[in-house]
Design a protein around this motif. Structure first.
Motif, PDB file in Angstrom:
ATOM      1  N   ALA A 129       6.999  -6.706 -21.517  1.00  0.00           N
ATOM      2  CA  ALA A 129       6.059  -6.091 -20.575  1.00  0.00           C
ATOM      3  C   ALA A 129       4.972  -5.320 -21.314  1.00  0.00           C
ATOM      4  N   GLU A 130       5.375  -4.584 -22.347  1.00  0.00           N
ATOM      5  CA  GLU A 130       4.397  -3.815 -23.126  1.00  0.00           C
ATOM      6  C   GLU A 130       3.431  -4.748 -23.831  1.00  0.00           C
ATOM      7  N   ALA A 131       3.939  -5.872 -24.348  1.00  0.00           N
ATOM      8  CA  ALA A 131       3.087  -6.843 -25.039  1.00  0.00           C
ATOM      9  C   ALA A 131       2.090  -7.483 -24.076  1.00  0.00           C
ATOM     10  N   ARG A 144      -0.637   4.971 -20.742  1.00  0.00           N
ATOM     11  CA  ARG A 144      -0.678   4.244 -19.480  1.00  0.00           C
ATOM     12  C   ARG A 144       0.260   3.039 -19.526  1.00  0.00           C
ATOM     13  N   ARG A 145       0.276   2.344 -20.652  1.00  0.00           N
ATOM     14  CA  ARG A 145       1.186   1.209 -20.796  1.00  0.00           C
ATOM     15  C   ARG A 145       2.636   1.659 -20.676  1.00  0.00           C
ATOM     16  N   GLU A 146       2.965   2.743 -21.337  1.00  0.00           N
ATOM     17  CA  GLU A 146       4.338   3.255 -21.284  1.00  0.00           C
ATOM     18  C   GLU A 146       4.731   3.594 -19.851  1.00  0.00           C
ATOM     19  N   PHE A 147       3.822   4.210 -19.122  1.00  0.00           N
ATOM     20  CA  PHE A 147       4.082   4.572 -17.733  1.00  0.00           C
ATOM     21  C   PHE A 147       4.301   3.325 -16.871  1.00  0.00           C
ATOM     22  N   LEU A 148       3.438   2.317 -17.015  1.00  0.00           N
ATOM     23  CA  LEU A 148       3.550   1.112 -16.206  1.00  0.00           C
ATOM     24  C   LEU A 148       4.806   0.309 -16.548  1.00  0.00           C
ATOM     25  N   GLN A 150       7.577   1.679 -17.517  1.00  0.00           N
ATOM     26  CA  GLN A 150       8.641   2.463 -16.883  1.00  0.00           C
ATOM     27  C   GLN A 150       8.757   2.107 -15.396  1.00  0.00           C
ATOM     28  N   VAL A 151       7.627   1.999 -14.713  1.00  0.00           N
ATOM     29  CA  VAL A 151       7.642   1.629 -13.294  1.00  0.00           C
ATOM     30  C   VAL A 151       8.222   0.223 -13.125  1.00  0.00           C
ATOM     31  N   ARG A 152       7.821  -0.705 -13.993  1.00  0.00           N
ATOM     32  CA  ARG A 152       8.311  -2.077 -13.895  1.00  0.00           C
ATOM     33  C   ARG A 152       9.824  -2.141 -14.088  1.00  0.00           C
ATOM     34  N   MET A 153      10.349  -1.402 -15.031  1.00  0.00           N
ATOM     35  CA  MET A 153      11.796  -1.401 -15.253  1.00  0.00           C
ATOM     36  C   MET A 153      12.528  -0.774 -14.063  1.00  0.00           C
ATOM     37  N   ARG A 154      11.938   0.247 -13.483  1.00  0.00           N
ATOM     38  CA  ARG A 154      12.551   0.879 -12.303  1.00  0.00           C
ATOM     39  C   ARG A 154      12.575  -0.110 -11.135  1.00  0.00           C
ATOM     40  N   ARG A 155      11.499  -0.885 -11.004  1.00  0.00           N
ATOM     41  CA  ARG A 155      11.465  -1.906  -9.957  1.00  0.00           C
ATOM     42  C   ARG A 155      12.622  -2.878 -10.127  1.00  0.00           C
ATOM     43  N   GLN A 156      12.847  -3.318 -11.343  1.00  0.00           N
ATOM     44  CA  GLN A 156      13.915  -4.278 -11.610  1.00  0.00           C
ATOM     45  C   GLN A 156      15.271  -3.725 -11.189  1.00  0.00           C
ATOM     46  N   VAL A 157      15.526  -2.490 -11.545  1.00  0.00           N
ATOM     47  CA  VAL A 157      16.812  -1.853 -11.216  1.00  0.00           C
ATOM     48  C   VAL A 157      16.985  -1.759  -9.709  1.00  0.00           C
ATOM     49  N   LYS A 158      15.949  -1.305  -9.012  1.00  0.00           N
ATOM     50  CA  LYS A 158      16.046  -1.098  -7.567  1.00  0.00           C
ATOM     51  C   LYS A 158      16.216  -2.412  -6.812  1.00  0.00           C
ATOM     52  N   VAL A 159      15.497  -3.451  -7.226  1.00  0.00           N
ATOM     53  CA  VAL A 159      15.632  -4.747  -6.556  1.00  0.00           C
ATOM     54  C   VAL A 159      17.024  -5.320  -6.796  1.00  0.00           C
ATOM     55  N   ALA A 160      17.539  -5.171  -8.021  1.00  0.00           N
ATOM     56  CA  ALA A 160      18.892  -5.654  -8.323  1.00  0.00           C
ATOM     57  C   ALA A 160      19.923  -4.915  -7.483  1.00  0.00           C
ATOM     58  N   GLU A 161      19.759  -3.593  -7.345  1.00  0.00           N
ATOM     59  CA  GLU A 161      20.706  -2.795  -6.564  1.00  0.00           C
ATOM     60  C   GLU A 161      20.695  -3.181  -5.089  1.00  0.00           C
TER      61      GLU A 161
END
Length: 284
Positions: A129-131, A144-148, A150-161
């Motif tokens: 994602a960072e690349a 900004r990349r680090e923040f985005l 982080q949001v993308r990884m949180r999305r993955q966790v929440k959708v999986a849950e």
């Protein structure tokens, strides 16, 4: 509700409008049903006002829609229209259209994702994602990349849950050719294999030979009921994310995904393709 309609209030309004049109009611007639003005019906259907539960029940009854599941789903939409999701803590730093995408993703029972150029966001590793963000056309600061990411990884966790059923189609060049370093590519391919073994996740690879179909713009389609019929679509572009909710706008994307799925490898063939690509990353 004042100001910009939320994606949930728009979905509620669109559903009520759909059932009104099927019942051949005009807005003045709908207004009579709820003993209110036509302006309120108009604002409900545009998402600028959230219908009250009693209004939803009365309108659906008048429209001949007596399915309790439909009524319950629309009442829940009304209840949740302005509810703050997990993404609220990030919302001030995200574009409103991206917040709409996350809301759709969070509410969906089925997500179907096609992207011709990169691994879909819900499958990306942090390094991948960072690349993607670093090499993309938008100039982003490291912060900004680090923040985005982080949001993308949180999305993955929440959708999986949530247990959402997810189906992804990835074009073969994305699998075969490293977008970044061999190390990042290797990690990403391994993550795809692991994700493909997860319950509720299906990954298909579209072969090189389907190049004509692969020219289709990437998109995500969302369903919110028991059936996987698409009810909303998001399309990414350089300026942001386009959210499509009208049935006539959504239908071509659903048809396109069906075509892509028909041309793609089976999940088993796709896993073998990814496994072979993983073996060849370093020439082994």
């Amino acid at each position: 509700m004042a100001g910009r309609p939320t994606v949930r209030s728009r979905r509620l309004g669109a559903a009520l409008k759909k059932y009104r049109l099927v019942a051949k009611f005009d807005q003045p007639q709908a207004a009579e049903v709820i003993a209110n003005h036509q302006a309120r019906v108009s604002r409900i259907e545009s998402g600028h006002v959230v219908a009250r539960p009693i209004e939803i029940r009365v309108l659906l009854a008048a429209y001949g829609m007596d399915d309790p599941e439909v009524c319950g789903r629309l009442e829940k939409l009304a209840k949740d229209a302005n509810r703050r999701g997990w993404w609220h803590e990030y919302a001030e730093r995200l574009r409103p259209d991206y917040v709409d995408h996350i809301t759709l993703e969070s509410d969906a029972t089925h997500v179907r994702d096609w992207h011709p150029a990169i691994v879909p966001g819900l499958l990306q590793t942090p390094a991948y994602a960072e690349a993607v963000m670093r090499s993309g056309p938008m100039s982003l600061t490291p912060e900004r990349r680090e923040f985005l990411v982080q949001v993308r990884m949180r999305r993955q966790v929440k959708v999986a849950e949530s247990g959402t059923v997810r189906e992804f189609i990835i074009w073969e060049p994305v699998v075969v050719h490293p977008m970044s370093s061999a190390e990042v590519h290797r990690e990403q391919l391994a993550a795809l294999l692991e994700a493909g073994e997860t319950e509720n996740v299906t990954i298909r690879v579209l072969p090189f030979s389907a190049a004509v179909l692969a020219g289709t713009t990437g998109f995500a389609a969302f369903s919110f009921g028991a059936e996987p019929t698409a009810e909303a679509v998001t399309v990414e572009h350089l300026g942001g994310t386009l959210v499509l909710e009208e049935p006539e706008d959504v239908a071509p994307y659903e048809h396109t995904f069906d075509l892509l799925r028909s041309a793609a490898m089976t999940p088993e063939e796709s896993a073998l393709n990814i496994r072979n690509a993983l073996r060849s990353v370093d020439g082994h």
